[in-house]
Design an enzyme around this catalytic site. Structure first.
Site, PDB file in Angstrom:
ATOM      1  N   ASP A  90      88.878  55.671 -15.908  1.00  0.00           N
ATOM      2  CA  ASP A  90      88.099  54.181 -15.911  1.00  0.00           C
ATOM      3  C   ASP A  90      86.821  54.420 -15.442  1.00  0.00           C
ATOM      4  O   ASP A  90      86.009  53.858 -14.815  1.00  0.00           O
ATOM      5  CB  ASP A  90      88.713  53.128 -15.117  1.00  0.00           C
ATOM      6  N   HIS A 135      70.061  76.294 -25.773  1.00  0.00           N
ATOM      7  CA  HIS A 135      70.360  75.014 -25.054  1.00  0.00           C
ATOM      8  C   HIS A 135      71.513  75.529 -23.656  1.00  0.00           C
ATOM      9  O   HIS A 135      72.596  74.801 -23.677  1.00  0.00           O
ATOM     10  CB  HIS A 135      70.933  74.018 -26.035  1.00  0.00           C
ATOM     11  N   ASP A 156      58.945  66.628 -20.814  1.00  0.00           N
ATOM     12  CA  ASP A 156      59.658  67.890 -21.235  1.00  0.00           C
ATOM     13  C   ASP A 156      58.827  69.146 -21.069  1.00  0.00           C
ATOM     14  O   ASP A 156      57.924  69.190 -21.964  1.00  0.00           O
ATOM     15  CB  ASP A 156      60.079  67.576 -22.697  1.00  0.00           C
ATOM     16  N   HIS A 192      57.959  68.643 -31.059  1.00  0.00           N
ATOM     17  CA  HIS A 192      58.889  67.188 -31.498  1.00  0.00           C
ATOM     18  C   HIS A 192      57.683  66.039 -30.797  1.00  0.00           C
ATOM     19  O   HIS A 192      57.146  66.255 -29.768  1.00  0.00           O
ATOM     20  CB  HIS A 192      60.173  67.168 -30.914  1.00  0.00           C
ATOM     21  N   HIS A 228      63.601  63.783 -27.651  1.00  0.00           N
ATOM     22  CA  HIS A 228      63.143  63.872 -28.919  1.00  0.00           C
ATOM     23  C   HIS A 228      62.989  62.463 -29.638  1.00  0.00           C
ATOM     24  O   HIS A 228      63.776  61.812 -29.954  1.00  0.00           O
ATOM     25  CB  HIS A 228      64.154  64.490 -29.847  1.00  0.00           C
ATOM     26  N   ARG A 257      60.059  80.857 -23.202  1.00  0.00           N
ATOM     27  CA  ARG A 257      59.605  79.853 -23.711  1.00  0.00           C
ATOM     28  C   ARG A 257      58.483  79.228 -22.872  1.00  0.00           C
ATOM     29  O   ARG A 257      58.810  79.112 -21.391  1.00  0.00           O
ATOM     30  CB  ARG A 257      60.646  78.710 -24.149  1.00  0.00           C
TER      31      ARG A 257
END
Ligand SMILES: [Mn+2]
Length: 444
Positions: free
Chosen positions: A39, A242, A270, A353, A360, A412
Site C-alpha cells: 500500500d 543511464h 538537466d 533534446h 525530455h 559527457r
C-alpha cells in the site's frame, strides 16, 4: 494559488480553446498515484500538461475543455473527505476546483463514468491522447460506445478522435519569460549542487555520497528534488549511459560523470559534468575531455534561431570524428567514417533534446514535410525554445581495439541553452566545466 498564477493558467487554456473547433471537447487525465509495493506509493508528481493548463497538482484529476459549452472548463477531482485527508493530506475538492482553480464546473472523480457521456454528447471531435493511459482510454471509449447506443434516442456520439499533443505542446515548447525565470532558478540550484559534488569527490567516497550531496542541495534550496534519476558514475561506470546504481567507490585517477538536474516548480534543469577524482586529469583523460568540450562549445554557439538540432548534431559528429582520428581511436577518411556511423562506437546518443517541465520535454522534433512531402523536416529553432547540448564520448572498458589509455573512460558535458533572437543564453553557465576550474574544485 495566487490570482496572477491563476491568470497564467487561464491564458494557457484560452489559447488552447481558441484553437479548438467549436464542437470539440478536449480530455486530459492528470494521472494517479503509482504503487511501489503493497500500500506504498511512489512520490506523486502530477502530469505536466495538467499542471501547465490548471496548476492543479493532486492525483486523480481529469480536465475537460469544451469551448462551445456553457461550462467550458470542467475539472473532475477527488472530493473532500475528512478521514482520507487526515491520513493523506488536504484536498481542494470540488469546491476548491471552482473557487481556487477557476473551474466553471467541477465534479467528484468518482462520477467520471457517468459524466463522460454527458460531456461528450454532441461533440464532433474528442481531443484525447489515446495510448498514454489505457484505463482512461477505456473510460473514454466506453462513453463513446454508450452515446452510439443511444443515438436513436437523440444522443450524438463524437465522429473523430484527434491527438491533442501538437496543440498543447506547441505552447509548452515556446517558453515565456516567466517560465525561463523558473528554469534559471532550477539551473542555479543545479550548478550549486554539481559544485558540491565536485568538492566532495575524493578517493574512497562512494558515488551515492555524491548523489546525496547533490540532492541535499536540491532539497535545501527548495527544489522538488531531481527531475530525473541522478547519475553518478566513476571510472568505467561513466561509460554506462543511464547508470543509476551509484554504488561504487571513487578511486584516485577516476573520471567521475555526474548527470543531475533540480526540478523547481515543475521545471527541471538537466546538467552533466565530468571531472577527475583527486584533482588532476591524466593526459589521456584531458585529451578526451578537451575534445568533448570543444565540440560542446561549438554546438552551443550553433543554438541560433533558424538553425536545427540536426545541424547542431552534425557539427558535433564532425568535430568528434576528426578528434577521434587524431587520438587514434578511429582511423580512415572522416567523411567516410561519418557516413558509415563509425563514431557511434564512442558517441551513441543524440546531442540535444527539448527541456522544460519534462526533462525530455514535449514538442515535435520534426514537422510534416514541405509541399505535402511525406518525409518530415527537422524543426527550425525559434526564440523561447530550450534545449540541451550534451555531446559525450564513451570508450568501453573491453574495447581492445582502442588504445589502452582510453579504455573505460566516459565523458559527457551537458548544458541547458535558450534560443534567443541573438546569442544563445546558457542557463547553466555558472556550472564549472573548464579543466583548470574542475581541477581546482576537485583538489583535496
Ligand atoms: Mn539530457
Amino acid at each position: 494559488m495566487s490570482a496572477s498564477v491563476a491568470t497564467v493558467h487561464a491564458e494557457r487554456r484560452a489559447r488552447v480553446m481558441a484553437a479548438l473547433p467549436p464542437r470539440a471537447v478536449l480530455l486530459l487525465a492528470g494521472g494517479g498515484e503509482v504503487t511501489r509495493n503493497a500500500d506504498v506509493h511512489y512520490r506523486y508528481r502530477a502530469a505536466s500538461d495538467m499542471v501547465y493548463l490548471t496548476g492543479f497538482t493532486e492525483p486523480d484529476a481529469v480536465l475537460v475543455l469544451a469551448p462551445g459549452r456553457p461550462a467550458p472548463f470542467t475539472l473532475l477531482v477527488r472530493p473532500r473527505d475528512r478521514e482520507r485527508e487526515i491520513w493523506n493530506g488536504r484536498r481542494a475538492g470540488v469546491e476548491g476546483a471552482r473557487a481556487q482553480f477557476g473551474a466553471d464546473a467541477a465534479h467528484p472523480i468518482g462520477d467520471l463514468a457517468s459524466k463522460l457521456p454527458e460531456l461528450l454528447d454532441g461533440a464532433d471531435e474528442v481531443w484525447v491522447q489515446l495510448g498514454a493511459d489505457r484505463k482512461f482510454d477505456s473510460r473514454v471509449l466506453t462513453a463513446v460506445a454508450d452515446l452510439r447506443a443511444r443515438e436513436r434516442r437523440g444522443a450524438r456520439a463524437p465522429r473523430r478522435f484527434v491527438d491533442p499533443r501538437d496543440l498543447l505542446h506547441e505552447q509548452r515548447l515556446l517558453k515565456t519569460g516567466a517560465e525561463l525565470a523558473i528554469l534559471r532558478r532550477a539551473a542555479a540550484i543545479t550548478s550549486e549542487a554539481h559544485v558540491a559534488a565536485m568538492q566532495s569527490a575524493r578517493p574512497g567516497v562512494f558515488e551515492h555520497q555524491l548523489e546525496a550531496e547533490i540532492e541535499y542541495v536540491f532539497r535545501r534550496r527548495g527544489a522538488f528534488g531531481p527531475g530525473y534519476n541522478t547519475i553518478v558514475g566513476a571510472g568505467a561506470n561513466a561509460t554506462v549511459l543511464h547508470y543509476v546504481d551509484n554504488s561504487a567507490a571513487l578511486a584516485a585517477g577516476d573520471l567521475v560523470l555526474v548527470d543531475a538536474g533540480a526540478e523547481v516548480d515543475y521545471y527541471t534543469a538537466d546538467v552533466t559534468r565530468t571531472f577527475p577524482c583527486g584533482g588532476r586529469f591524466s593526459p589521456a583523460q584531458r585529451r578526451l575531455y578537451d575534445l568533448v568540450l570543444a565540440s560542446q562549445e561549438e554546438a552551443i554557439d550553433g543554438v541560433r534561431a533558424g538553425g536545427t538540432m540536426d545541424a547542431i548534431h552534425d557539427t558535433v559528429v564532425r568535430r568528434l570524428t576528426a578528434g577521434l582520428c587524431e587520438l587514434g581511436l578511429l582511423s580512415g577518411d572522416p567523411v567516410k567514417l561519418i557516413e558509415d556511423g563509425a563514431f557511434k562506437r564512442f558517441y551513441m546518443h543524440r546531442t540535444s533534446h527539448w527541456l522544460g517541465m519534462d526533462v525530455h520535454d514535449v514538442g515535435p522534433y520534426v514537422l510534416p514535410g514541405p509541399g505535402g512531402g511525406v518525409m518530415p523536416a527537422p524543426r527550425k529553432l525559434e526564440p523561447g525554445m530550450v534545449l540541451t547540448i550534451e555531446p559525450g564520448l564513451y570508450i568501453q572498458p573491453d574495447d581492445e581495439a582502442a588504445p589502452a589509455e582510453y579504455r573505460g573512460l566516459g565523458v559527457r558535458i551537458e548544458d541547458d541553452v535558450v534560443v534567443t533572437t541573438g546569442a544563445p543564453e546558457v542557463l547553466t553557465a555558472a556550472c564549472p566545466k573548464h579543466p583548470a576550474e574542475l581541477e581546482r574544485l576537485t583538489t583535496p
